[in-house]
Design an enzyme around this catalytic site. Sequence first.
Site, mmCIF file in Angstrom:
data_model
loop_
_atom_site.group_PDB
_atom_site.id
_atom_site.type_symbol
_atom_site.label_atom_id
_atom_site.label_comp_id
_atom_site.label_asym_id
_atom_site.label_seq_id
_atom_site.Cartn_x
_atom_site.Cartn_y
_atom_site.Cartn_z
ATOM 1 N N LYS A 1 -2.383 2.698 -2.044
ATOM 2 C CA LYS A 1 -1.559 1.593 -2.523
ATOM 3 C C LYS A 1 -0.211 1.516 -1.803
ATOM 4 O O LYS A 1 0.225 0.439 -1.422
ATOM 5 C CB LYS A 1 -1.354 1.747 -4.033
ATOM 6 C CG LYS A 1 -0.576 0.608 -4.679
ATOM 7 C CD LYS A 1 -1.382 -0.665 -4.694
ATOM 8 C CE LYS A 1 -0.660 -1.815 -5.344
ATOM 9 N NZ LYS A 1 -1.305 -3.106 -5.011
ATOM 10 N N CYS B 1 0.480 9.935 -1.035
ATOM 11 C CA CYS B 1 -0.225 10.817 -1.949
ATOM 12 C C CYS B 1 0.411 10.671 -3.320
ATOM 13 O O CYS B 1 1.532 10.193 -3.446
ATOM 14 C CB CYS B 1 -0.090 12.262 -1.499
ATOM 15 S SG CYS B 1 -0.655 12.509 0.191
ATOM 16 N N LYS C 1 -8.082 -9.666 2.276
ATOM 17 C CA LYS C 1 -8.720 -9.192 1.034
ATOM 18 C C LYS C 1 -10.165 -8.807 1.307
ATOM 19 O O LYS C 1 -10.652 -7.791 0.828
ATOM 20 C CB LYS C 1 -8.675 -10.276 -0.063
ATOM 21 C CG LYS C 1 -7.315 -10.578 -0.626
ATOM 22 C CD LYS C 1 -6.809 -9.569 -1.628
ATOM 23 C CE LYS C 1 -5.824 -8.605 -1.054
ATOM 24 N NZ LYS C 1 -4.478 -8.929 -0.900
ATOM 25 N N GLU D 1 -4.569 -14.177 4.256
ATOM 26 C CA GLU D 1 -4.641 -13.346 3.052
ATOM 27 C C GLU D 1 -6.102 -13.244 2.559
ATOM 28 O O GLU D 1 -6.549 -12.170 2.174
ATOM 29 C CB GLU D 1 -3.717 -13.944 1.984
ATOM 30 C CG GLU D 1 -3.713 -13.252 0.645
ATOM 31 C CD GLU D 1 -3.269 -11.795 0.670
ATOM 32 O OE1 GLU D 1 -2.820 -11.303 1.726
ATOM 33 O OE2 GLU D 1 -3.422 -11.134 -0.362
ATOM 34 N N HIS E 1 -9.380 -23.288 20.916
ATOM 35 C CA HIS E 1 -8.828 -22.470 21.999
ATOM 36 C C HIS E 1 -9.510 -21.107 22.067
ATOM 37 O O HIS E 1 -8.981 -20.187 22.680
ATOM 38 C CB HIS E 1 -7.315 -22.325 21.816
ATOM 39 C CG HIS E 1 -6.618 -23.646 21.765
ATOM 40 N ND1 HIS E 1 -6.416 -24.407 22.898
ATOM 41 C CD2 HIS E 1 -6.133 -24.368 20.741
ATOM 42 C CE1 HIS E 1 -5.818 -25.543 22.553
ATOM 43 N NE2 HIS E 1 -5.636 -25.546 21.255
ATOM 44 N N ARG F 1 -2.786 5.907 -5.322
ATOM 45 C CA ARG F 1 -1.889 6.207 -4.194
ATOM 46 C C ARG F 1 -2.616 6.963 -3.080
ATOM 47 O O ARG F 1 -2.085 7.092 -1.972
ATOM 48 C CB ARG F 1 -0.711 7.035 -4.676
ATOM 49 C CG ARG F 1 0.094 6.370 -5.762
ATOM 50 C CD ARG F 1 1.263 7.227 -6.151
ATOM 51 N NE ARG F 1 2.260 7.226 -5.110
ATOM 52 C CZ ARG F 1 3.306 6.408 -5.072
ATOM 53 N NH1 ARG F 1 3.499 5.542 -6.035
ATOM 54 N NH2 ARG F 1 4.155 6.461 -4.086
ATOM 55 N N ASN G 1 3.991 15.033 -0.250
ATOM 56 C CA ASN G 1 3.681 13.654 0.162
ATOM 57 C C ASN G 1 4.582 13.342 1.350
ATOM 58 O O ASN G 1 5.787 13.594 1.278
ATOM 59 C CB ASN G 1 3.963 12.689 -0.994
ATOM 60 C CG ASN G 1 3.785 11.230 -0.587
ATOM 61 O OD1 ASN G 1 3.070 10.926 0.380
ATOM 62 N ND2 ASN G 1 4.425 10.335 -1.302
ATOM 63 N N GLY G 2 4.012 12.785 2.414
ATOM 64 C CA GLY G 2 4.815 12.457 3.598
ATOM 65 C C GLY G 2 4.226 13.123 4.825
ATOM 66 O O GLY G 2 3.068 13.555 4.816
ATOM 67 N N TRP H 1 -3.941 11.370 0.356
ATOM 68 C CA TRP H 1 -4.383 10.437 1.393
ATOM 69 C C TRP H 1 -4.149 11.183 2.702
ATOM 70 O O TRP H 1 -3.013 11.430 3.093
ATOM 71 C CB TRP H 1 -3.561 9.153 1.342
ATOM 72 C CG TRP H 1 -4.068 8.099 2.280
ATOM 73 C CD1 TRP H 1 -5.047 7.188 2.029
ATOM 74 C CD2 TRP H 1 -3.612 7.833 3.607
ATOM 75 N NE1 TRP H 1 -5.232 6.382 3.128
ATOM 76 C CE2 TRP H 1 -4.373 6.752 4.110
ATOM 77 C CE3 TRP H 1 -2.645 8.414 4.432
ATOM 78 C CZ2 TRP H 1 -4.193 6.227 5.395
ATOM 79 C CZ3 TRP H 1 -2.459 7.899 5.724
ATOM 80 C CH2 TRP H 1 -3.231 6.813 6.176
ATOM 81 N N GLU I 1 -10.387 -5.530 3.429
ATOM 82 C CA GLU I 1 -10.045 -4.263 2.782
ATOM 83 C C GLU I 1 -10.975 -3.920 1.625
ATOM 84 O O GLU I 1 -11.199 -2.750 1.349
ATOM 85 C CB GLU I 1 -8.574 -4.218 2.357
ATOM 86 C CG GLU I 1 -8.177 -5.095 1.220
ATOM 87 C CD GLU I 1 -6.697 -4.954 0.852
ATOM 88 O OE1 GLU I 1 -6.125 -3.873 0.999
ATOM 89 O OE2 GLU I 1 -6.118 -5.959 0.392
HETATM 90 O O1 M6R Z 1 4.093 -2.212 -1.094
HETATM 91 P P1 M6R Z 1 4.127 -3.229 0.022
HETATM 92 O O2 M6R Z 1 4.163 -4.635 -0.480
HETATM 93 O O3 M6R Z 1 5.234 -2.967 1.002
HETATM 94 O O4 M6R Z 1 2.758 -3.027 0.787
HETATM 95 C C1 M6R Z 1 2.494 -3.749 1.952
HETATM 96 C C2 M6R Z 1 1.035 -3.640 2.342
HETATM 97 O O5 M6R Z 1 0.701 -2.304 2.574
HETATM 98 C C3 M6R Z 1 0.121 -4.206 1.250
HETATM 99 O O6 M6R Z 1 0.423 -5.529 0.963
HETATM 100 C C4 M6R Z 1 -1.350 -4.122 1.691
HETATM 101 O O7 M6R Z 1 -1.558 -4.962 2.776
HETATM 102 C C5 M6R Z 1 -2.269 -4.480 0.522
HETATM 103 N N1 M6R Z 1 -3.224 -3.433 0.279
HETATM 104 C C6 M6R Z 1 -3.029 -5.726 0.744
HETATM 105 O O8 M6R Z 1 -3.860 -6.033 -0.324
#
Ligand code: M6R
Length: 619
Positions: free
Chosen positions: A614, A2, A492, A488, A511, A27, A105-106, A79, A495
């Site tokens: 984030k 959050c 992308k 990757e 396989h 966040r 937050n937490g 969040w 998400e």
């Molecule tokens: O802040 P971090 O690099 O530790 O975050 C890790 C993942 O949560 C982050 O890379 C996430 O997968 C991204 N949203 C991907 O785009």
Amino acid sequence: MCGIVGYVGDRQALEVVLEGLRRLEYRGYDSSGVAVLTPGGARLVVEKRAGRIENLDKALAAEHPAGIPGTTAIGHTRWATHGPPTDRNAHPHLDATASVAVIHNGIIENFAPLRAELEATGTELASETDSEVVAHLVARAMPAAGGDLAAALRQVCGRLEGAFTLVVAHKDEPGRLVAARRNSPLVLGVGKGETFLASDVAAFVEHTRDAVELGQDQIVEITADGYTVTDFAGTPVAVSPFRVDWDLAAAEKGGYPYFMLKEIQEQPAAVADTLLGHFTGDRIVLDEQRLDTQELRDVDKVFVVACGTAYHSGLIAKHAIEHWTRVPVEVEMASEFRYRDPVLDRDTLVVAISQSGETMDTLEAIRHAREQKARVLAICNTNGAQIPRESDAVLYTRAGPEIGVAATKTFLAQVVATQLVGLALAQAKGTKYGDEVAREFAAMEAMPELISQVLGVVEPVRELARDIAGSKAVLFLGRHVGYPVALEGALKLKELAYMHAEGFPAGELKHGPIALIEDGLPVVVVMPSPHGRPVLHAKLLSNIQEIRARGARTIVIAEDGDTAVRPYAHHLVEVPRTPTLLSPLVTTVPLQVLAAEIAQARGYDVDKPRNLAKSVTVE
Ligand code: M6R
């Protein structure tokens, strides 16, 4: 996960806090809310709404057309963990007498017994959150704490389990806020006649760049004139102030419709800045990293722990570090690491990669590693964040603030940072001669220009994206370092565009995954270089023919001049020739653009994809 903001000063606090929340919305963005202490301390005015901050803005305009006067306020963007994102569950939460307002937050892991205890003694809770208990507990603790808000919060923190940043306001203390932190981020901004609290500096960087990182289990009290920091026992503690090394412009869109699009364009600079100053002419220097040559020489095993995109950068690092040092490297999702008893000792180097430096899974992984006496080196993009603070060593990526939830420029920066670590290890162990290290570094230094070239030719990718935006799924294939790139690309797309997307090592196709191929299915293939990896190139060429024969629509990312692949590509994206280990720096870029463009074509918010945040500060 959050965003938290607190302000005490001489301005109208509501505006300052709302602006801070807008900057922290990445966040978490399920709901948001504010509490303002009205002048004279008469009362706490709370407004909160489910949904984006626009909803809160509208509610404030309707309910308080003249604003809410007051120079002390707190704000929160959520969040959701406990309880769905509704108005009731939005923060701040009040105690039964509306004297105490809390933002959190937490996760308070023992909230259920605390809630039961409150209910058993007649307190009615208004929300389903874990956070609300804190407001009631603080209010109850006030008399025994002699009416001192900090003492009351200290008492309550002693009863809480889990992770928390808490900021608490009391209606009788209009010029004061008290905050506590354990395992969740909190940073202090020190202005002239005003003081800020926030989850990260983005919330106040337009007002001050003087900041203080709060440590674990600390309580901070702020007024307009300054701050006091104590531990949970009330003992004053020394803090380390720092100056934020970027300004507001870095945290703004700069004319782009989305942060992510700006951040994709910033990738050449992110890579160049991350490399800056790390080669003296004959050696790699990682001054900031704090591990001496002997410690590096003793390393006999490397674990890379990370999550999501950072994990993918770790998969690439494995190839480079093993190749250069002959030291075995295991790459592990941080969330799995500590639950399976990994073999660690003092000669194990754990490389923890995290953009935010706050990811709880990664933090817990390094805590576990350090308990087992392993040395931990963090690769992080956020100065002073918890992961570097709890590591033996740190190498900062210098990508600047990344606001888009999807990691882009920090991924490329992580790829070069891990390779710097690999070269430093090779140098210490003597597995690479000085001139070889120099050559590898020079190749890295050439990359920003090559990345710029890719950015100059991605227009056809945009067109292609619009064309395939209606597909129900997309597959991604690669081999060697192209496999993490495929993962990757798929991440992308998942998400941002909410499409089914999977990355596979192309050799695994037969396989099982080949059963997924059907007429018209877009399959992105990340080709290895015909020069750097001719054998793998030939194998992938066969794989492309196999999937084409079954109806796949092939989208091929290949090296400039790779004529052999042309007949098999429905769509060809050419990237400049690079050394194999650095090729992810160019092959990833079109996949980022593809995902962002498909998401836009499908009408989604590229910067704030659904269900995500984030930084993932809970396990
Ligand atoms: O802040 P971090 O690099 O530790 O975050 C890790 C993942 O949560 C982050 O890379 C996430 O997968 C991204 N949203 C991907 O785009």
